[in-house]
Design a protein around this motif. Structure first.
Motif, PDB file in Angstrom:
ATOM      1  N   ASP A  10       0.838  -1.282   0.063  1.00  0.00           N
ATOM      2  CA  ASP A  10       0.036   0.003   0.062  1.00  0.00           C
ATOM      3  C   ASP A  10       0.938   1.349  -0.029  1.00  0.00           C
ATOM      4  N   ILE A  11       1.903   1.251   0.844  1.00  0.00           N
ATOM      5  CA  ILE A  11       2.830   2.541   0.791  1.00  0.00           C
ATOM      6  C   ILE A  11       3.597   2.612  -0.370  1.00  0.00           C
ATOM      7  N   LYS A  12       4.211   1.475  -0.973  1.00  0.00           N
ATOM      8  CA  LYS A  12       4.527   1.617  -2.200  1.00  0.00           C
ATOM      9  C   LYS A  12       3.615   2.163  -3.494  1.00  0.00           C
ATOM     10  N   ASP A  13       2.519   1.779  -3.404  1.00  0.00           N
ATOM     11  CA  ASP A  13       1.588   2.226  -4.240  1.00  0.00           C
ATOM     12  C   ASP A  13       1.134   3.530  -4.260  1.00  0.00           C
ATOM     13  N   LYS A  14       1.113   4.109  -2.985  1.00  0.00           N
ATOM     14  CA  LYS A  14       0.536   5.393  -2.512  1.00  0.00           C
ATOM     15  C   LYS A  14       1.399   6.665  -2.416  1.00  0.00           C
ATOM     16  N   LEU A  15       2.599   6.138  -1.617  1.00  0.00           N
ATOM     17  CA  LEU A  15       3.535   7.262  -1.649  1.00  0.00           C
ATOM     18  C   LEU A  15       4.784   7.319  -2.532  1.00  0.00           C
ATOM     19  N   PHE A  16       5.014   8.702  -2.673  1.00  0.00           N
ATOM     20  CA  PHE A  16       6.353   9.213  -3.489  1.00  0.00           C
ATOM     21  C   PHE A  16       7.513   8.979  -2.530  1.00  0.00           C
ATOM     22  N   LYS A  17       8.690   8.403  -3.307  1.00  0.00           N
ATOM     23  CA  LYS A  17       9.917   8.514  -2.574  1.00  0.00           C
ATOM     24  C   LYS A  17      10.413   9.946  -2.664  1.00  0.00           C
ATOM     25  N   TYR A  18      10.980  10.456  -1.593  1.00  0.00           N
ATOM     26  CA  TYR A  18      11.624  11.762  -1.783  1.00  0.00           C
ATOM     27  C   TYR A  18      12.915  11.670  -2.537  1.00  0.00           C
ATOM     28  N   GLN A  19      12.731  12.780  -3.567  1.00  0.00           N
ATOM     29  CA  GLN A  19      13.906  12.406  -4.592  1.00  0.00           C
ATOM     30  C   GLN A  19      14.290  13.747  -4.830  1.00  0.00           C
ATOM     31  N   THR A  20      15.783  13.799  -5.047  1.00  0.00           N
ATOM     32  CA  THR A  20      16.522  15.122  -5.337  1.00  0.00           C
ATOM     33  C   THR A  20      17.192  15.035  -6.751  1.00  0.00           C
ATOM     34  N   GLU A  21      17.795  15.906  -7.246  1.00  0.00           N
ATOM     35  CA  GLU A  21      18.283  16.048  -8.305  1.00  0.00           C
ATOM     36  C   GLU A  21      19.749  15.321  -8.230  1.00  0.00           C
ATOM     37  N   LYS A  22      20.183  14.543  -8.964  1.00  0.00           N
ATOM     38  CA  LYS A  22      21.573  13.943  -9.054  1.00  0.00           C
ATOM     39  C   LYS A  22      22.577  14.945  -8.431  1.00  0.00           C
ATOM     40  N   ARG A  23      23.535  14.658  -7.684  1.00  0.00           N
ATOM     41  CA  ARG A  23      24.603  15.569  -7.204  1.00  0.00           C
ATOM     42  C   ARG A  23      25.598  15.767  -8.062  1.00  0.00           C
ATOM     43  N   SER A  24      26.106  17.298  -8.420  1.00  0.00           N
ATOM     44  CA  SER A  24      26.855  17.514  -9.598  1.00  0.00           C
ATOM     45  C   SER A  24      27.641  18.532  -8.755  1.00  0.00           C
ATOM     46  N   LYS A  25      28.746  19.051  -9.566  1.00  0.00           N
ATOM     47  CA  LYS A  25      29.917  20.181  -9.026  1.00  0.00           C
ATOM     48  C   LYS A  25      28.985  21.167  -8.856  1.00  0.00           C
ATOM     49  N   THR A  26      28.301  21.892  -9.738  1.00  0.00           N
ATOM     50  CA  THR A  26      27.491  22.962  -9.686  1.00  0.00           C
ATOM     51  C   THR A  26      25.886  22.710  -9.342  1.00  0.00           C
ATOM     52  N   TYR A  27      25.788  22.554  -8.144  1.00  0.00           N
ATOM     53  CA  TYR A  27      24.546  22.060  -7.514  1.00  0.00           C
ATOM     54  C   TYR A  27      23.421  23.140  -7.258  1.00  0.00           C
ATOM     55  N   LEU A  28      22.809  23.566  -7.865  1.00  0.00           N
ATOM     56  CA  LEU A  28      21.696  24.849  -7.643  1.00  0.00           C
ATOM     57  C   LEU A  28      20.194  24.500  -7.748  1.00  0.00           C
TER      58      LEU A  28
END
Ligand SMILES: Cc1ncc(COP(=O)(O)O)c(C=O)c1O
Length: 351
Positions: A10-28
């Motif tokens: 149920d959790i996998k079905d309903k809830l998004f994983k918190y995700q961020t952009e991939k780390r890069s040298k210039t991370y804005l």
């Protein structure tokens, strides 16, 4: 029978994983501070560490931090009883949602994504009312908000960075809803509603050390509200939610305000420069009062720009309405501007 696996599915079905952009040298992409926490101040933290306190369960918040926070918020009507802390402003948002889980959560997109994300974790009902030209559509929602509502409003707003007007905040407060003003970017715009807390029992202000004080990794935020609400918050939250060393970091930051104020002014100057340049290139930008800029874009220009940023390995945040870019070091901001200039040049040569 339903065993635990059903709940997991149920959790996998309903809830998004918190995700961020991939780390890069210039991370804005995450509105972080581009400058390190100074080594000299890390030494100050180190000197304050009492080895005998490390094996103990340490007060959260400790008295010293509370007193420094009270001094920092600079309100003669409030006391330490109006204050508590959290493991980042995010934890405070989570606990507030938990405290009032039966209430309807109202948000005004584009807004900070975690309000909805966390409300879904908790199972609260979420009502999304899009802003109209950066304004709360007061006429449309008069009957929607009431004492059953909890409203989250970042001020300055994330992602646009604009300030809401006193009249809009007053309208929200007068509906009787519980109004959470998230001042995560307070130091970059310097307008606060903490002074209204004495008058409005339904007002909560949240702030963080993550942005202006270069302390995102240490996870420390605070909230200001009437004594009763703070007392209830302290019952809901986990007993030792902000660790000893993080509290020392916050204390050292508050004892070195002059140093941080200078840095904040530099970031503000860079932001204003960036806004001016983008405007003169013809972009529709909002009047950001945070450590970031936001431009409204149609889908095509957004895609073109996104590709250019990807090519240069600069991470920024994409929204359906446009792009948000954190103010970085002057060198990074220069790189960002160059991309915009080149894209405009290409556009113009096509026309
Ligand atoms: C509006 C807003 N509130 C809260 C946070 C989270 O702050 P913290 O790092 O203190 O959890 C952010 C971080 O981006 C934010 O933009």
């Amino acid at each position: 029978v339903d065993d635990f696996r059903k709940y997991i599915a149920d959790i996998k079905d309903k809830l998004f994983k918190y995700q961020t952009e991939k780390r890069s040298k210039t991370y804005l992409a995450l509105n972080e501070n581009p400058y390190p926490f100074p080594e000299k101040l890390i030494e100050e933290v180190y000197k304050l560490i009492d080895p005998y306190k490390i094996p103990t369960y340490y007060d959260s918040p400790d008295e010293e931090l509370l007193n420094l926070l009270l001094e920092y918020i600079n309100s003669d009507k409030l006391s330490v009883k109006n204050l508590s802390i959290g493991n980042g402003a995010d934890e405070i948002i989570y606990y507030l949602l938990l405290m009032f889980k039966e209430m309807k959560v109202t948000i005004f997109p584009p807004t900070y994504s975690c309000y909805k994300l966390f409300a879904k974790d908790i199972g609260s009902k979420v009502i999304s009312i899009p802003l109209k030209e950066e304004k709360i559509p007061i006429n449309e929602i008069e009957n929607l908000l009431n004492v059953d509502s909890i409203v989250f409003i970042p001020n300055p707003n994330n992602p646009t960075g604009h300030f809401f007007e006193d009249e809009e905040i007053e309208f929200l407060l007068n509906t009787g809803a519980l109004v959470i003003i998230d001042e995560a970017y307070y130091e970059f715009g310097k307008r606060s509603y903490i002074d209204w807390i004495d008058e409005y029992k339904n007002l909560v202000v949240i702030r963080t050390f993550s942005k202006a004080f270069s302390l995102a990794a240490q996870r420390i935020g605070y909230l200001v509200a009437n004594e009763d609400l703070i007392d209830a918050y302290n019952r809901i939250r986990l007993p030792f939610n902000v660790d000893y060393v993080s509290q020392l970091f916050a204390r050292v930051a508050l004892k070195n305000l002059e140093f941080f104020r200078k840095r904040i002014e530099e970031i503000i100057n860079e932001r204003e420069k960036m806004k001016k340049e983008l405007m003169s290139l013809g972009y529709k930008i909002s009047n950001s009062q945070g450590n970031f800029v936001f431009m409204y874009l149609d889908t095509d220009s957004k895609e073109v720009l996104t590709r250019e940023f990807e090519k240069k390995k600069i991470a920024i945040r994409k929204f359906s309405e446009g792009l948000r870019i954190t103010i970085g070091t002057p060198k990074q901001n220069e790189m960002v501007l160059r991309i915009f200039m080149e894209v405009k040049k290409n556009e113009n040569s096509k026309n």
